[in-house]
Enzyme design. Sequence first.
Site, PDB file in Angstrom:
ATOM      1  N   ARG A   7      16.259  15.754  28.758  1.00 22.63           N
ATOM      2  CA  ARG A   7      16.295  17.196  28.928  1.00 22.63           C
ATOM      3  C   ARG A   7      16.333  17.858  27.543  1.00 22.63           C
ATOM      4  O   ARG A   7      16.645  17.211  26.544  1.00 22.63           O
ATOM      5  CB  ARG A   7      17.550  17.632  29.712  1.00 22.63           C
ATOM      6  CG  ARG A   7      17.699  17.030  31.109  1.00 22.63           C
ATOM      7  CD  ARG A   7      16.705  17.589  32.083  1.00 22.63           C
ATOM      8  NE  ARG A   7      16.983  17.178  33.454  1.00 22.63           N
ATOM      9  CZ  ARG A   7      16.492  16.086  34.030  1.00 22.63           C
ATOM     10  NH1 ARG A   7      15.695  15.272  33.347  1.00 22.63           N
ATOM     11  NH2 ARG A   7      16.778  15.796  35.289  1.00 22.63           N
ATOM     12  N   ALA A  42      23.179  32.906  41.356  1.00 20.01           N
ATOM     13  CA  ALA A  42      22.600  31.735  42.023  1.00 20.01           C
ATOM     14  C   ALA A  42      23.644  30.636  42.047  1.00 20.01           C
ATOM     15  O   ALA A  42      24.578  30.642  41.236  1.00 20.01           O
ATOM     16  CB  ALA A  42      21.353  31.242  41.289  1.00 20.01           C
ATOM     17  N   GLY A  66      31.941  32.608  38.881  1.00 17.28           N
ATOM     18  CA  GLY A  66      32.257  33.450  37.734  1.00 17.28           C
ATOM     19  C   GLY A  66      33.728  33.807  37.663  1.00 17.28           C
ATOM     20  O   GLY A  66      34.541  33.366  38.481  1.00 17.28           O
ATOM     21  N   TYR A 111      16.915  23.481  45.613  1.00 17.84           N
ATOM     22  CA  TYR A 111      17.170  24.528  44.620  1.00 17.84           C
ATOM     23  C   TYR A 111      15.858  24.986  43.988  1.00 17.84           C
ATOM     24  O   TYR A 111      15.565  26.186  43.918  1.00 17.84           O
ATOM     25  CB  TYR A 111      18.130  24.011  43.554  1.00 17.84           C
ATOM     26  CG  TYR A 111      18.332  24.972  42.403  1.00 17.84           C
ATOM     27  CD1 TYR A 111      19.036  26.154  42.580  1.00 17.84           C
ATOM     28  CD2 TYR A 111      17.803  24.690  41.140  1.00 17.84           C
ATOM     29  CE1 TYR A 111      19.217  27.046  41.525  1.00 17.84           C
ATOM     30  CE2 TYR A 111      17.984  25.567  40.085  1.00 17.84           C
ATOM     31  CZ  TYR A 111      18.684  26.738  40.271  1.00 17.84           C
ATOM     32  OH  TYR A 111      18.863  27.616  39.231  1.00 17.84           O
ATOM     33  N   ASP A 167      29.078  40.459  41.561  1.00 22.07           N
ATOM     34  CA  ASP A 167      29.363  39.024  41.515  1.00 22.07           C
ATOM     35  C   ASP A 167      30.380  38.694  42.598  1.00 22.07           C
ATOM     36  O   ASP A 167      31.353  39.435  42.782  1.00 22.07           O
ATOM     37  CB  ASP A 167      29.919  38.642  40.136  1.00 22.07           C
ATOM     38  CG  ASP A 167      29.815  37.153  39.854  1.00 22.07           C
ATOM     39  OD1 ASP A 167      30.407  36.358  40.617  1.00 22.07           O
ATOM     40  OD2 ASP A 167      29.168  36.776  38.860  1.00 22.07           O
ATOM     41  N   VAL A 179      25.856  19.823  32.657  1.00 23.77           N
ATOM     42  CA  VAL A 179      26.351  18.550  32.144  1.00 23.77           C
ATOM     43  C   VAL A 179      27.151  18.698  30.855  1.00 23.77           C
ATOM     44  O   VAL A 179      28.126  17.964  30.638  1.00 23.77           O
ATOM     45  CB  VAL A 179      25.179  17.549  31.967  1.00 23.77           C
ATOM     46  CG1 VAL A 179      24.180  18.033  30.927  1.00 23.77           C
ATOM     47  CG2 VAL A 179      25.701  16.177  31.599  1.00 23.77           C
ATOM     48  N   LYS A 201      13.915  28.696  44.240  1.00 26.20           N
ATOM     49  CA  LYS A 201      13.538  29.476  43.056  1.00 26.20           C
ATOM     50  C   LYS A 201      12.032  29.783  43.064  1.00 26.20           C
ATOM     51  O   LYS A 201      11.615  30.910  42.752  1.00 26.20           O
ATOM     52  CB  LYS A 201      13.913  28.710  41.788  1.00 26.20           C
ATOM     53  CG  LYS A 201      15.398  28.701  41.480  1.00 26.20           C
ATOM     54  CD  LYS A 201      15.894  30.085  41.088  1.00 26.20           C
ATOM     55  CE  LYS A 201      17.299  30.053  40.531  1.00 26.20           C
ATOM     56  NZ  LYS A 201      17.796  31.383  40.120  1.00 26.20           N
ATOM     57  N   ASN A 221      18.928  23.993  31.206  1.00 28.87           N
ATOM     58  CA  ASN A 221      20.064  23.330  30.562  1.00 28.87           C
ATOM     59  C   ASN A 221      20.703  24.187  29.466  1.00 28.87           C
ATOM     60  O   ASN A 221      20.811  23.788  28.316  1.00 28.87           O
ATOM     61  CB  ASN A 221      19.621  21.984  29.992  1.00 28.87           C
ATOM     62  CG  ASN A 221      19.107  21.060  31.068  1.00 28.87           C
ATOM     63  OD1 ASN A 221      19.865  20.547  31.880  1.00 28.87           O
ATOM     64  ND2 ASN A 221      17.800  20.875  31.116  1.00 28.87           N
TER      65      ASN A 221
END
Length: 335
Positions: free
Chosen positions: A210, A77, A38, A142, A33, A186, A146, A171
């Site tokens: 979502r 990512a 992180g 993005y 990482d 969010v 992917k 999400n």
Amino acid sequence: MKIISLVTGGAGFMGSHVVNHLLQQNHTVVVLDDLSGGDTKNVNAEAIFYEGSILDIDLINTLFETYKFTYVYHLAAYAAEGLSHFIRNFNYQNNLIGSVNLINASVTHGVKCFVFTSSIAVYGTNTLPLVETHHPKPEDPYGIAKYAVELDLINAHKMFGLEYIIFRPHNVYGKHQNIGDKYRNVVGIFMNQILENKPLTIFGDGKQTRAFTHIDDVAPYIADAVTISKAYNTIFNIGSDHVYSVKELAVAVSKAMQSPLNIKQLEKREEVVHAYADHTKFDTVFNPKEPLQLEAGLLEMAKWVKTHGARSSKEFQHIEITKKLPNSWKKSSEQ
């Protein structure tokens, strides 16, 4: 047989939970990482930690040669869909080129299975609910990155026999989430805003929909996937079936945080308005337990968030295009 697994992004939100589950399954776990999102506090003490980037080919080759990995779990990512329009080079370097570096090393060193966390962003605006048989039509860089990695894994399997499992989560929220990142996640953004006594900011009218998924309904299945033969060389949507508008989410988060509802609407941004998925394929292969409902999941995360406190949101330092950049994402000196 000793199982040695590499987890990229293992100091991040989803990756750290996958690490914990792998250790419970007696894997020797190596975490890679770069700590851009992180935190070493998230890394289980039983894991072997390396601070470094998936763009560092020399480091990757050294790790693969040293540990002879059985499995690779690629979760590293920068997952900011909306921001990816404005950080195109950064996005493709970190989300595509870095992934290819790992795929190359996995082919060269005979990894038994490559587990990749993609995203429902690959679907773009599509027929709802989103099903794995739909043709992907990503609408942001993005999602494009992917989907490109998915295609590369399929090609690597056909060409070199590299086994893969692809998950398209959506999400996901819970403990260890970086609530100080104002560009993504969010649920974390809302909780951090409440801790800072700020209004909950919503782009547009808040009618975007979502399905929000607790981390415990995702991480264990990603970790265990390599033990399920029917999962190999297959793509799975993974996440909740319950759909909420962003405004409904704001109400639920405020309730969980025991805070009065206070919403501030911002200008509309470029994004897919409605995105939620079908999970029949996942349910058939993995036979998952009953998922945690949103209210209970938010209460659990709220307890953790209140214990750890607010986090200051850092300005993203690699903005490449400022045209059409939402005002709330501009540096204060540019507004």
